[in-house]
Motif scaffolding. Structure first.
Motif, PDB file in Angstrom:
ATOM      1  N   LEU A 100       5.060  22.661  -1.874  1.00 43.74           N
ATOM      2  CA  LEU A 100       5.141  21.219  -2.116  1.00 43.74           C
ATOM      3  C   LEU A 100       4.158  20.800  -3.213  1.00 43.74           C
ATOM      4  O   LEU A 100       4.518  20.085  -4.158  1.00 43.74           O
ATOM      5  CB  LEU A 100       4.822  20.447  -0.832  1.00 43.74           C
ATOM      6  N   SER A 101       2.920  21.268  -3.087  1.00 42.99           N
ATOM      7  CA  SER A 101       1.880  20.881  -4.044  1.00 42.99           C
ATOM      8  C   SER A 101       2.187  21.363  -5.457  1.00 42.99           C
ATOM      9  O   SER A 101       1.843  20.686  -6.432  1.00 42.99           O
ATOM     10  CB  SER A 101       0.525  21.431  -3.590  1.00 42.99           C
ATOM     11  N   SER A 102       2.834  22.530  -5.568  1.00 42.23           N
ATOM     12  CA  SER A 102       3.131  23.075  -6.897  1.00 42.23           C
ATOM     13  C   SER A 102       4.071  22.173  -7.686  1.00 42.23           C
ATOM     14  O   SER A 102       4.099  22.216  -8.915  1.00 42.23           O
ATOM     15  CB  SER A 102       3.746  24.475  -6.761  1.00 42.23           C
ATOM     16  N   VAL A 103       4.831  21.344  -6.992  1.00 45.38           N
ATOM     17  CA  VAL A 103       5.760  20.414  -7.651  1.00 45.38           C
ATOM     18  C   VAL A 103       5.161  19.006  -7.731  1.00 45.38           C
ATOM     19  O   VAL A 103       5.230  18.346  -8.766  1.00 45.38           O
ATOM     20  CB  VAL A 103       7.110  20.367  -6.911  1.00 45.38           C
ATOM     21  N   LEU A 174      17.689  17.072   3.400  1.00 47.69           N
ATOM     22  CA  LEU A 174      17.447  18.203   4.292  1.00 47.69           C
ATOM     23  C   LEU A 174      17.364  19.501   3.502  1.00 47.69           C
ATOM     24  O   LEU A 174      18.236  19.795   2.687  1.00 47.69           O
ATOM     25  CB  LEU A 174      18.579  18.302   5.326  1.00 47.69           C
ATOM     26  N   VAL A 175      16.290  20.268   3.738  1.00 52.33           N
ATOM     27  CA  VAL A 175      16.119  21.597   3.131  1.00 52.33           C
ATOM     28  C   VAL A 175      15.652  22.541   4.225  1.00 52.33           C
ATOM     29  O   VAL A 175      14.560  22.363   4.776  1.00 52.33           O
ATOM     30  CB  VAL A 175      15.080  21.575   1.992  1.00 52.33           C
ATOM     31  N   GLY A 176      16.460  23.528   4.562  1.00 56.00           N
ATOM     32  CA  GLY A 176      16.036  24.419   5.638  1.00 56.00           C
ATOM     33  C   GLY A 176      17.013  25.526   5.922  1.00 56.00           C
ATOM     34  O   GLY A 176      17.663  26.068   5.023  1.00 56.00           O
ATOM     35  N   PHE A 177      17.154  25.824   7.191  1.00 58.23           N
ATOM     36  CA  PHE A 177      18.001  26.917   7.675  1.00 58.23           C
ATOM     37  C   PHE A 177      18.222  26.680   9.158  1.00 58.23           C
ATOM     38  O   PHE A 177      17.558  25.837   9.773  1.00 58.23           O
ATOM     39  CB  PHE A 177      17.307  28.266   7.454  1.00 58.23           C
ATOM     40  N   SER A 178      19.148  27.423   9.753  1.00 56.40           N
ATOM     41  CA  SER A 178      19.425  27.273  11.175  1.00 56.40           C
ATOM     42  C   SER A 178      18.572  28.243  11.982  1.00 56.40           C
ATOM     43  O   SER A 178      18.766  29.465  11.898  1.00 56.40           O
ATOM     44  CB  SER A 178      20.908  27.518  11.464  1.00 56.40           C
ATOM     45  N   ASN A 179      17.624  27.719  12.762  1.00 56.22           N
ATOM     46  CA  ASN A 179      16.822  28.563  13.652  1.00 56.22           C
ATOM     47  C   ASN A 179      17.693  29.242  14.697  1.00 56.22           C
ATOM     48  O   ASN A 179      17.469  30.406  15.044  1.00 56.22           O
ATOM     49  CB  ASN A 179      15.750  27.711  14.341  1.00 56.22           C
ATOM     50  N   GLU A 320      11.778  23.377  -3.007  1.00 56.17           N
ATOM     51  CA  GLU A 320      13.089  22.714  -3.026  1.00 56.17           C
ATOM     52  C   GLU A 320      12.994  21.307  -2.436  1.00 56.17           C
ATOM     53  O   GLU A 320      13.601  20.361  -2.954  1.00 56.17           O
ATOM     54  CB  GLU A 320      14.108  23.548  -2.239  1.00 56.17           C
ATOM     55  N   ALA A 321      12.248  21.177  -1.345  1.00 56.48           N
ATOM     56  CA  ALA A 321      12.089  19.861  -0.724  1.00 56.48           C
ATOM     57  C   ALA A 321      11.400  18.902  -1.682  1.00 56.48           C
ATOM     58  O   ALA A 321      11.781  17.729  -1.799  1.00 56.48           O
ATOM     59  CB  ALA A 321      11.289  19.987   0.574  1.00 56.48           C
ATOM     60  N   ALA A 322      10.380  19.392  -2.381  1.00 59.01           N
ATOM     61  CA  ALA A 322       9.644  18.544  -3.323  1.00 59.01           C
ATOM     62  C   ALA A 322      10.528  18.090  -4.468  1.00 59.01           C
ATOM     63  O   ALA A 322      10.482  16.921  -4.882  1.00 59.01           O
ATOM     64  CB  ALA A 322       8.426  19.296  -3.849  1.00 59.01           C
ATOM     65  N   HIS A 323      11.348  18.988  -5.001  1.00 58.10           N
ATOM     66  CA  HIS A 323      12.235  18.622  -6.113  1.00 58.10           C
ATOM     67  C   HIS A 323      13.238  17.544  -5.688  1.00 58.10           C
ATOM     68  O   HIS A 323      13.469  16.571  -6.429  1.00 58.10           O
ATOM     69  CB  HIS A 323      12.973  19.855  -6.630  1.00 58.10           C
TER      70      HIS A 323
END
Length: 351
Positions: A100-103, A174-179, A320-323
């Motif tokens: 997050l910080s990198s973006v 939403l940025v993620g995957f299915s646990n 991806e979330a940050a973008h």
């Protein structure tokens, strides 16, 4: 002949400890107007290099810090992104924060961190408090929240991105995957490898929604692969999220289900501790007992044997979330509002 820029400046004045350095103080130190200092801070490209250097030197000498609160109030922008995570001890979340910080940092945004300890009431309290700081955006860990939290976030009008899980009805982005699918895939992998009596070991805390979804994936796989079999489950909730707890849970699981041939942990933290404890007890892994984790922490590949686990895109989730969030905070509509980053089963020597 001595030019104005070459004249020696007066030494920095001593100021009362109760009064902060102001923009006017910087202007006096640099020998320019307050408006010039303001332009250097806001639009430096509109000020000559010589004058800009003088002002920047005066800022350093005076120890001046611009009043961002006042500036942001005028622009209706706080330049803050509120970020809510459940744990400060898990390295996977620190990797996401780094992403997050990198973006956000190059774009002039700072993260304001909230911590919930897997408690739904604490999450609601933290979000209400953070909204009071008027952040420009929200990054949430998980996709399961109280209805009151969802209403609060949507009513705020602040762009929100949920991460580290999956849902058909996100608050916003939403940025993620299915646990659930990831754990289902792990159990299917173990079945294909010849294991027949798995035991799930993970937190059943009501607020640990990601662990509960991993349990759901485990139960679904057991129902499909061993119809009519009662799923073996050990609740890790009474144990803190530490390696030493993993050692304790190894003993609890083997005493509760001595027939289990593989322990399927909901996190690498517990799994890594169990693997180390098994070696100390003289147990052969995977011959006497196989062990798997979830998360693929840095330690997981360094253990002997290496830990079989679910690899997740920890840092990529953050970037991806940050973008997505940055795009929406700038008034644009992202091309995609949901991004499934998936997962990978990393097979090593422990199973």
């Amino acid at each position: 002949m001595t030019s104005a820029t070459d004249r020696p400046r007066e030494p920095v004045r001593r100021r009362s400890a109760t009064r902060s350095v102001t923009l006017r103080d910087v202007a006096e130190q640099a020998g320019v107007s307050a408006q010039t200092v303001s332009r250097v801070l806001r639009v430096p490209e509109e000020v000559t290099a010589v004058t800009r250097a003088r002002v920047e030197r005066a800022i350093q000498e005076c120890g001046y810090v611009p009043n961002l609160a006042a500036r942001n109030l005028a622009s209706n922008r706080s330049k803050i992104v509120a970020t809510v995570i459940p744990s400060l001890s898990a390295s996977i979340f620190s990797e996401t924060l780094t992403g997050l910080s990198s973006v956000f940092s190059p774009a002039g945004y700072q993260l304001l961190l909230g911590y919930t300890d897997y408690d739904d009431q604490m999450e609601e309290d933290v979000i209400r408090s953070l909204l009071g700081r008027r952040p420009d955006g929200f990054v949430m860990t998980g996709a399961v929240h109280r209805e009151s939290v969802v209403r609060m976030l949507r009513a705020s009008g602040v762009p929100v991105v949920e991460t580290w899980d999956w849902t058909a009805d996100p608050v916003d982005l939403l940025v993620g995957f299915s646990n659930e699918d990831a754990m289902h895939a792990m159990v299917a992998h173990l079945y294909a490898a010849g294991y027949r009596t798995p035991c799930f070991v993970g937190s059943l805390l009501p607020g640990d929604h990601r662990s509960l979804r991993r349990l759901s994936g485990y139960r679904r796989a057991v129902a499909e692969l061993w119809p009519g079999t009662e799923p073996r489950v050990v609740d890790a909730a009474p144990h803190p999220l530490t390696l030493s707890s993993g050692a304790e849970l190894l003993d609890v699981a083997r005493q509760s289900f001595p027939e289990a041939d593989v322990l399927v942990f909901s996190t690498d933290v517990y799994a890594g501790g169990a693997l180390l404890a098994a070696s100390a007890q003289g147990l052969r892994v995977p011959e006497d007992i196989a062990i798997t984790g979830f998360g693929d922490f840095e330690l997981s590949g360094m253990l002997r044997p290496g830990l079989t686990t679910v690899t997740l895109p920890n840092a990529t989730i953050g970037r991806e979330a940050a973008h997505l969030l940055l795009d929406k905070m700038r008034g644009n509509q992202p091309e995609r509002s949901v991004v499934d980053l998936g997962f990978t089963i990393r097979s090593r020597g422990s199973a």
